[in-house]
Design a protein around this motif. Structure first.
Motif, PDB file in Angstrom:
ATOM      1  N   ALA A  15       0.848  -1.183   0.000  1.00 19.89           N
ATOM      2  CA  ALA A  15       0.000   0.000   0.000  1.00 19.89           C
ATOM      3  C   ALA A  15       0.885   1.235   0.000  1.00 19.89           C
ATOM      4  CB  ALA A  15      -0.921   0.018   1.221  1.00 19.89           C
ATOM      5  N   VAL A  16       0.400   2.287  -0.646  1.00 21.44           N
ATOM      6  CA  VAL A  16       1.122   3.551  -0.702  1.00 21.44           C
ATOM      7  C   VAL A  16       0.681   4.409   0.481  1.00 21.44           C
ATOM      8  CG1 VAL A  16       1.602   5.613  -2.067  1.00 21.44           C
ATOM      9  CG2 VAL A  16       1.231   3.418  -3.214  1.00 21.44           C
ATOM     10  N   VAL A  17       1.662   4.865   1.251  1.00 22.89           N
ATOM     11  CA  VAL A  17       1.360   5.652   2.449  1.00 22.89           C
ATOM     12  C   VAL A  17       2.365   6.790   2.573  1.00 22.89           C
ATOM     13  CG1 VAL A  17       0.454   3.609   3.643  1.00 22.89           C
ATOM     14  CG2 VAL A  17       2.847   4.282   3.972  1.00 22.89           C
ATOM     15  N   VAL A  18       2.030   7.737   3.447  1.00 21.45           N
ATOM     16  CA  VAL A  18       2.995   8.739   3.885  1.00 21.45           C
ATOM     17  C   VAL A  18       3.027   8.718   5.408  1.00 21.45           C
ATOM     18  CG1 VAL A  18       2.848  10.232   1.860  1.00 21.45           C
ATOM     19  CG2 VAL A  18       1.241  10.573   3.726  1.00 21.45           C
ATOM     20  N   ASN A  19       4.215   8.793   5.957  1.00 23.96           N
ATOM     21  CA  ASN A  19       4.395   8.855   7.404  1.00 23.96           C
ATOM     22  C   ASN A  19       4.894  10.220   7.852  1.00 23.96           C
ATOM     23  OD1 ASN A  19       3.808   6.098   8.528  1.00 23.96           O
ATOM     24  ND2 ASN A  19       5.260   5.536   6.917  1.00 23.96           N
ATOM     25  N   GLY A  20       5.097  11.104   6.910  1.00 23.73           N
ATOM     26  CA  GLY A  20       5.501  12.476   7.181  1.00 23.73           C
ATOM     27  C   GLY A  20       5.169  13.328   5.977  1.00 23.73           C
ATOM     28  N   PHE A  21       5.060  14.611   6.189  1.00 18.73           N
ATOM     29  CA  PHE A  21       4.591  15.498   5.129  1.00 18.73           C
ATOM     30  C   PHE A  21       5.743  16.078   4.328  1.00 18.73           C
ATOM     31  CE2 PHE A  21       1.004  16.298   8.315  1.00 18.73           C
ATOM     32  CZ  PHE A  21       0.242  15.267   7.792  1.00 18.73           C
ATOM     33  N   GLY A  22       5.463  16.348   3.065  1.00 15.72           N
ATOM     34  CA  GLY A  22       6.461  16.958   2.201  1.00 15.72           C
ATOM     35  C   GLY A  22       6.235  16.600   0.750  1.00 15.72           C
ATOM     36  N   PHE A  76      -4.313  18.648   4.865  1.00 10.57           N
ATOM     37  CA  PHE A  76      -5.489  18.235   5.638  1.00 10.57           C
ATOM     38  C   PHE A  76      -5.142  17.748   7.040  1.00 10.57           C
ATOM     39  CE2 PHE A  76      -6.350  17.425   1.103  1.00 10.57           C
ATOM     40  CZ  PHE A  76      -7.405  18.310   0.931  1.00 10.57           C
ATOM     41  N   GLY A  77      -3.903  17.869   7.441  1.00  4.61           N
ATOM     42  CA  GLY A  77      -3.511  17.451   8.776  1.00  4.61           C
ATOM     43  C   GLY A  77      -3.279  15.946   8.859  1.00  4.61           C
ATOM     44  N   GLY A  78      -3.298  15.435  10.084  1.00  6.84           N
ATOM     45  CA  GLY A  78      -3.024  14.027  10.321  1.00  6.84           C
ATOM     46  C   GLY A  78      -1.589  13.753  10.696  1.00  6.84           C
ATOM     47  N   ALA A  79      -0.886  14.762  11.192  1.00  8.92           N
ATOM     48  CA  ALA A  79       0.508  14.584  11.583  1.00  8.92           C
ATOM     49  C   ALA A  79       0.638  13.473  12.611  1.00  8.92           C
ATOM     50  CB  ALA A  79       1.065  15.891  12.141  1.00  8.92           C
ATOM     51  N   GLY A  80       1.677  12.670  12.473  1.00  6.93           N
ATOM     52  CA  GLY A  80       1.931  11.573  13.406  1.00  6.93           C
ATOM     53  C   GLY A  80       1.200  10.304  13.067  1.00  6.93           C
ATOM     54  N   GLN A  81       0.367  10.318  12.006  1.00  4.98           N
ATOM     55  CA  GLN A  81      -0.361   9.136  11.591  1.00  4.98           C
ATOM     56  C   GLN A  81       0.184   8.623  10.261  1.00  4.98           C
ATOM     57  OE1 GLN A  81      -4.733   9.627  11.710  1.00  4.98           O
ATOM     58  NE2 GLN A  81      -4.391  11.643  12.594  1.00  4.98           N
ATOM     59  N   ARG A  82       0.019   7.325  10.064  1.00  4.56           N
ATOM     60  CA  ARG A  82       0.257   6.777   8.733  1.00  4.56           C
ATOM     61  C   ARG A  82      -0.980   7.060   7.895  1.00  4.56           C
ATOM     62  NH1 ARG A  82      -0.191   0.542   8.029  1.00  4.56           N
ATOM     63  NH2 ARG A  82      -2.370   1.155   7.830  1.00  4.56           N
ATOM     64  N   LEU A  83      -0.801   7.752   6.787  1.00  7.57           N
ATOM     65  CA  LEU A  83      -1.927   8.127   5.942  1.00  7.57           C
ATOM     66  C   LEU A  83      -1.864   7.383   4.615  1.00  7.57           C
ATOM     67  CD1 LEU A  83      -1.976  12.011   6.466  1.00  7.57           C
ATOM     68  CD2 LEU A  83      -3.243  10.252   7.723  1.00  7.57           C
ATOM     69  N   GLY A  84      -2.977   6.774   4.242  1.00 10.74           N
ATOM     70  CA  GLY A  84      -3.066   6.121   2.950  1.00 10.74           C
ATOM     71  C   GLY A  84      -3.483   7.105   1.875  1.00 10.74           C
ATOM     72  N   LEU A  85      -3.055   6.850   0.645  1.00  7.78           N
ATOM     73  CA  LEU A  85      -3.369   7.723  -0.477  1.00  7.78           C
ATOM     74  C   LEU A  85      -4.295   6.999  -1.463  1.00  7.78           C
ATOM     75  CD1 LEU A  85       0.179   9.206  -1.187  1.00  7.78           C
ATOM     76  CD2 LEU A  85      -1.654  10.194   0.202  1.00  7.78           C
ATOM     77  N   GLY A  86      -5.057   7.777  -2.205  1.00  3.03           N
ATOM     78  CA  GLY A  86      -5.872   7.217  -3.274  1.00  3.03           C
ATOM     79  C   GLY A  86      -7.359   7.290  -3.003  1.00  3.03           C
ATOM     80  N   TRP A  87      -8.107   7.804  -4.002  1.00  3.99           N
ATOM     81  CA  TRP A  87      -9.563   7.907  -3.930  1.00  3.99           C
ATOM     82  C   TRP A  87     -10.240   7.061  -5.006  1.00  3.99           C
ATOM     83  CZ3 TRP A  87     -12.331  12.499  -1.598  1.00  3.99           C
ATOM     84  CH2 TRP A  87     -11.539  13.160  -0.640  1.00  3.99           C
ATOM     85  N   ASP A  88      -9.674   7.031  -6.203  1.00  4.86           N
ATOM     86  CA  ASP A  88     -10.254   6.289  -7.325  1.00  4.86           C
ATOM     87  C   ASP A  88      -9.831   4.833  -7.296  1.00  4.86           C
ATOM     88  OD1 ASP A  88     -11.392   8.535  -8.766  1.00  4.86           O
ATOM     89  OD2 ASP A  88      -9.369   9.063  -9.398  1.00  4.86           O
ATOM     90  N   VAL A  89     -10.711   3.948  -7.750  1.00  9.76           N
ATOM     91  CA  VAL A  89     -10.327   2.550  -7.914  1.00  9.76           C
ATOM     92  C   VAL A  89     -11.084   1.929  -9.077  1.00  9.76           C
ATOM     93  CG1 VAL A  89     -12.056   1.718  -6.236  1.00  9.76           C
ATOM     94  CG2 VAL A  89     -10.069   0.299  -6.787  1.00  9.76           C
ATOM     95  N   LEU A 131      -5.670   3.796   5.021  1.00  8.20           N
ATOM     96  CA  LEU A 131      -5.438   3.145   3.733  1.00  8.20           C
ATOM     97  C   LEU A 131      -6.354   3.773   2.693  1.00  8.20           C
ATOM     98  CD1 LEU A 131      -5.286  -0.643   4.722  1.00  8.20           C
ATOM     99  CD2 LEU A 131      -3.372   0.782   3.962  1.00  8.20           C
ATOM    100  N   GLY A 132      -5.818   3.931   1.483  1.00  9.28           N
ATOM    101  CA  GLY A 132      -6.621   4.411   0.374  1.00  9.28           C
ATOM    102  C   GLY A 132      -6.662   3.383  -0.735  1.00  9.28           C
TER     103      GLY A 132
END
Length: 298
Positions: free
Chosen positions: A3-10, A51-64, A95-96
């Motif tokens: 899965a594609v994620v971000v654990n920090g912003f940038g 959109f915030g969410g610092a300190g969380q693992r964020l999943g990417l993706g809306w379309d499937v 997860l996205g």
């Protein structure tokens, strides 16, 4: 699964491939084996921390776009192997759809178009639903004039097509190099970026998020629709100012699929990348001049 994620912003360097558990569908949900997933500007915004969410693992993706892999309790009408498209709403989520599997509410899913490949199908849900909802919010009768900013973009281009099919007289605002493109999508008139239409229009669909500059093109008592909640200009001169907020809608998505299969709604894919090259896809997302949706394939 991957899965594609971000654990920090940038920037794109923050995009990671993680190994996570395969999700299971709960009641009213379906699990989809992802074959393709669009990379949208909102994914870049999530990655950048808008959109915030610092300190969380964020999943990417809306379309499937993919196939039904499993169904939860109380799900009817869907079977294993059915080809589907869907929208996974949410800016801050673990997860996205940029993953090998994703779970969606069954009500967010529609049968995939039969006339296009999986990559093109993955370009439909978020952009198509956004464009359709925005055209509907204009509330203009056939024959009314509408100016669409950012008309050469993915959402803007779909809005041009849908507005023209609704009987509106479309003026497209885009770069000079895109005049032929937007006219081929159904625009009756063209205004180069940075210029104003010759006369006020009944409504503006502001896909380029120009705000007050676009509102100035609307006649007194007309309509303005913004695409990003919280970014619309203040109402003035009796103009009806509204903002669309996209939402999962399997029924509306199915209607858009029928337009694709009828050959009256064109989907555009710029480039495809394998899921494991998601960071490269984000590099391209940040580059200028993208015409069409970037798509990850899994």
């Amino acid at each position: 699964m991957k899965a594609v994620v971000v654990n920090g912003f940038g920037g794109p360097e923050n995009v990671e491939i993680a190994e996570v558990a395969v999700p299971g569908p709960e009641a009213g949900q379906v699990r989809i084996r992802v074959r393709a997933a669009g990379v949208n500007p909102v994914d870049g915004a999530v990655r950048a921390g808008v959109f915030g969410g610092a300190g969380q693992r964020l999943g990417l993706g809306w379309d499937v776009a993919g196939e039904i892999d499993a169904t939860g309790a109380d799900v009817t009408g869907w079977n294993w192997g059915d080809r589907v498209v869907g929208l996974h709403y949410g800016t801050v989520k673990p997860l996205g759809t940029h993953a090998e599997y994703v779970v969606l509410d069954a009500s967010a899913v529609a049968a995939a178009p039969a006339s296009v490949d999986t990559a093109a199908a993955a370009a439909l849900p978020l952009s198509g639903l956004t464009a359709a909802r925005s055209v509907g919010l204009l509330g203009l009768a056939p024959g009314a004039s509408v100016l669409i900013t950012g008309a050469a973009g993915v959402v803007g281009g779909l809005a041009v097509q849908l507005a023209a099919q609704a009987g509106l007289v479309v003026t497209a605002l885009a770069g000079e190099e895109d005049e032929a493109l937007v006219r081929s999508l159904g625009a009756a008139a063209f205004v180069p970026r940075g210029q104003a239409p010759a006369e006020p229009v009944d409504g503006v669909l502001d896909a380029a998020v120009l705000g007050e500059a676009a509102l100035a093109f609307v006649r007194d008592g007309g309509a303005y629709v913004g695409l990003i909640p919280g970014h619309a200009p203040a109402a003035e001169r009796g103009i009806r100012v509204q903002e669309q907020e996209v939402a999962p809608d399997g029924e509306l998505l199915a209607r858009l699929v029928s337009l694709v299969d009828a050959g009256t709604l064109t989907l555009r894919v710029s480039e495809t990348f394998p899921l494991t090259d998601a960071a490269k896809a984000h590099d391209r997302l940040d580059a200028p001049g993208v015409r069409g949706r970037i798509v990850l394939t899994a």
